[in-house]
Write an enzyme that holds these catalytic residues in place. Structure first.
Site, PDB file in Angstrom:
ATOM      1  N   TYR A 146     -80.145 -63.349  21.002  1.00  0.00           N
ATOM      2  CA  TYR A 146     -79.561 -63.330  22.349  1.00  0.00           C
ATOM      3  C   TYR A 146     -79.369 -64.742  22.918  1.00  0.00           C
ATOM      4  O   TYR A 146     -78.690 -64.926  23.927  1.00  0.00           O
ATOM      5  CB  TYR A 146     -80.428 -62.508  23.309  1.00  0.00           C
ATOM      6  CG  TYR A 146     -80.586 -61.050  22.929  1.00  0.00           C
ATOM      7  CD1 TYR A 146     -79.818 -60.486  21.914  1.00  0.00           C
ATOM      8  CD2 TYR A 146     -81.490 -60.231  23.586  1.00  0.00           C
ATOM      9  CE1 TYR A 146     -79.969 -59.156  21.561  1.00  0.00           C
ATOM     10  CE2 TYR A 146     -81.640 -58.897  23.240  1.00  0.00           C
ATOM     11  CZ  TYR A 146     -80.877 -58.370  22.216  1.00  0.00           C
ATOM     12  OH  TYR A 146     -81.022 -57.051  21.876  1.00  0.00           O
ATOM     13  N   LYS A 195     -87.708 -58.075   9.515  1.00  0.00           N
ATOM     14  CA  LYS A 195     -86.778 -57.651   8.462  1.00  0.00           C
ATOM     15  C   LYS A 195     -86.865 -58.728   7.376  1.00  0.00           C
ATOM     16  O   LYS A 195     -85.877 -59.387   7.027  1.00  0.00           O
ATOM     17  CB  LYS A 195     -85.362 -57.534   9.072  1.00  0.00           C
ATOM     18  CG  LYS A 195     -84.337 -56.870   8.187  1.00  0.00           C
ATOM     19  CD  LYS A 195     -84.548 -55.387   8.014  1.00  0.00           C
ATOM     20  CE  LYS A 195     -83.535 -54.801   7.050  1.00  0.00           C
ATOM     21  NZ  LYS A 195     -83.859 -53.414   6.637  1.00  0.00           N
ATOM     22  N   ASP A 227     -86.783 -51.115  10.263  1.00  0.00           N
ATOM     23  CA  ASP A 227     -86.220 -49.764  10.095  1.00  0.00           C
ATOM     24  C   ASP A 227     -87.339 -48.744   9.929  1.00  0.00           C
ATOM     25  O   ASP A 227     -87.305 -47.649  10.507  1.00  0.00           O
ATOM     26  CB  ASP A 227     -85.221 -49.721   8.930  1.00  0.00           C
ATOM     27  CG  ASP A 227     -85.629 -50.577   7.743  1.00  0.00           C
ATOM     28  OD1 ASP A 227     -86.592 -51.358   7.868  1.00  0.00           O
ATOM     29  OD2 ASP A 227     -84.997 -50.473   6.680  1.00  0.00           O
ATOM     30  N   ASP A 251     -86.329 -55.454  21.937  1.00  0.00           N
ATOM     31  CA  ASP A 251     -85.477 -54.824  22.943  1.00  0.00           C
ATOM     32  C   ASP A 251     -85.300 -53.345  22.606  1.00  0.00           C
ATOM     33  O   ASP A 251     -85.484 -52.454  23.442  1.00  0.00           O
ATOM     34  CB  ASP A 251     -84.113 -55.562  22.922  1.00  0.00           C
ATOM     35  CG  ASP A 251     -83.202 -55.138  24.047  1.00  0.00           C
ATOM     36  OD1 ASP A 251     -83.650 -54.381  24.926  1.00  0.00           O
ATOM     37  OD2 ASP A 251     -82.027 -55.560  24.033  1.00  0.00           O
ATOM     38  N   ASP A 255     -87.710 -49.802  24.152  1.00  0.00           N
ATOM     39  CA  ASP A 255     -87.068 -48.672  24.822  1.00  0.00           C
ATOM     40  C   ASP A 255     -87.398 -47.364  24.110  1.00  0.00           C
ATOM     41  O   ASP A 255     -87.610 -46.330  24.741  1.00  0.00           O
ATOM     42  CB  ASP A 255     -85.540 -48.852  24.868  1.00  0.00           C
ATOM     43  CG  ASP A 255     -85.109 -49.544  26.154  1.00  0.00           C
ATOM     44  OD1 ASP A 255     -85.993 -50.105  26.836  1.00  0.00           O
ATOM     45  OD2 ASP A 255     -83.912 -49.524  26.469  1.00  0.00           O
TER      46      ASP A 255
END
Ligand code: NAD
Length: 360
Positions: A146, A195, A227, A251, A255
């Protein structure tokens, strides 16, 4: 202890829920002999109305001079409020971005805890919800994809977009240390989510976090690919204690973790910098649809104040006293509008605050 707190009640339900959190803090202060000194500041829509600016430099300076910031929420109805006719940098949310940046808050913490009394709100299978869960998602907030360089340009006649994901070892080390420190106050387990089978940045996260882990022999340290982590969150959330991860993975996973608890009105959060300083706020927004009716659930904000006691002031016993009071109130069957089942009696926002304060 003398605790100096900048209080930003904000907009919408912010003033209602923060008032209740202050009520509960004062109750704990009275019982354990601490003084909470509050200085109330404006941010968001209310600051636009008064100063024409969602967050003034003076407000930032005062906030910086305190031990912590307790925040409600900011913003209004994005369709109808005049605040959203202003240019983006003058809108309420610009205040939030500015304060996070000015205070150097790089670590975002969001607990996801399933109260046994509210497990029916959990969208997971009963056999999974039955076991409960209690985890802390720790997300890096100021680096990664980001914040990297980005551009879109034509390459050989084809439009091509590039985003870059960069982390240096210092950015990783400082949040890894926070993650392990927090695990020491909990069930002493850290899961690094990455990852690393694909990304160089993830491999650096693993290297640095492994080094930090050596300084915390009591903490169980494991790694998990993102994942798999997304699957494990719905399959077996009870396995997680502190989940440490970079900005974008955090992020998304935070959630997902919030969602499985089933109620926005119960979700607290904290953002920390390198010192003990932190900004504590509920995960939800200003809920303009229910603002001014005294029906919002103040528990998310009360639990954010609990995080402040624990992480800024190291008042663990006091934090636990409030958590137990919240559990007791729920066990006794008190519910605000968002957590009441159809037909169940509901208490008002201020009643909920009083009930919790009385049980501290
Ligand atoms: P929201 O979280 O404010 O509301 C979503 C739904 O959840 C609404 O139905 C609301 O009534 C309910 N809800 C939220 N908190 C509750 C509580 N404590 N008790 C009971 N019900 C609760 O999200 P939104 O409607 O998308 O956003 C409203 C405004 O809040 C917007 O201006 C948005 O930009 C702002 N916002 C601010 C923050 C922040 O201050 N950190 C975060 C998110 C959204």
């Amino acid at each position: 202890m003398n605790c100096n707190i900048a209080v930003i009640k904000g907009d919408g339900i912010g003033p209602e829920v923060v008032t209740e959190a202050m009520k509960v803090l004062d109750a704990v202060g009275k019982k354990y002999g601490h003084t909470f000194n509050y200085e109330q500041l404006l941010m968001g829509g209310c600051s636009i109305d008064k100063y024409g600016d969602p967050l003034t430099d003076e407000t930032v300076a005062i906030a910086k001079s305190k031990d912590a910031v307790l925040l409600g929420s900011i913003g209004g109805n994005t369709q109808t409020s005049p605040w959203y006719k202003l240019p983006p940098e003058k809108r309420p949310e610009a205040g939030l971005l500015k304060i996070r940046k000015e205070l150097g808050l790089f670590a975002n913490l969001r607990p996801a805890y399933l109260y046994p009394e509210l497990k029916e709100a959990c969208p997971l299978k009963e056999s999974v919800a039955e076991r409960g869960f209690d985890m802390m998602i720790m997300r890096e907030l100021t680096g990664g994809l980001y914040f990297g360089d980005r551009y879109t340009k034509e390459v050989d006649g084809v439009m091509t977009a590039v985003d870059t994901l960069t982390y240096n070892e210092n950015e990783i080390r400082r949040i890894a240390i926070k993650g392990f420190d927090i695990a020491m106050k909990r069930r002493k387990k850290v899961t690094l989510v990455d990852k690393a089978n694909v990304l160089d940045s993830s491999r650096l996260w693993r290297k640095v976090t492994e080094e930090v882990a050596k300084d915390y022999p009591e903490v169980t340290y494991e790694t998990m690919l993102v994942d798999n982590a997304a699957m494990q969150l719905v399959k077996d959330p009870a396995q997680f204690d502190v989940m440490l991860t970079e900005n974008m993975f955090g992020d998304i996973l935070s959630d997902e973790a919030s969602m499985i608890t089933g109620s926005i009105g119960m979700l607290s959060s904290a953002s920390l910098n390198e010192t003990k300083f932190g900004l504590y706020e509920p995960s939800g927004g200003s809920a303009p649809d229910i603002a001014g009716q005294n029906i919002a659930n103040p528990i998310a904000t009360i639990l954010s104040a609990v995080m402040m006691l624990r992480y800024t002031f190291d008042l663990d016993k006091e934090a636990e006293a409030i958590e137990n009071a919240v559990k007791k109130v729920l066990e006794e069957g008190y519910r605000t509008i968002d957590i009441a089942k159809p037909g169940e009696p509901q208490v008002k926002c201020d009643e909920m605050g009083t009930l919790i304060a009385e049980r501290v």
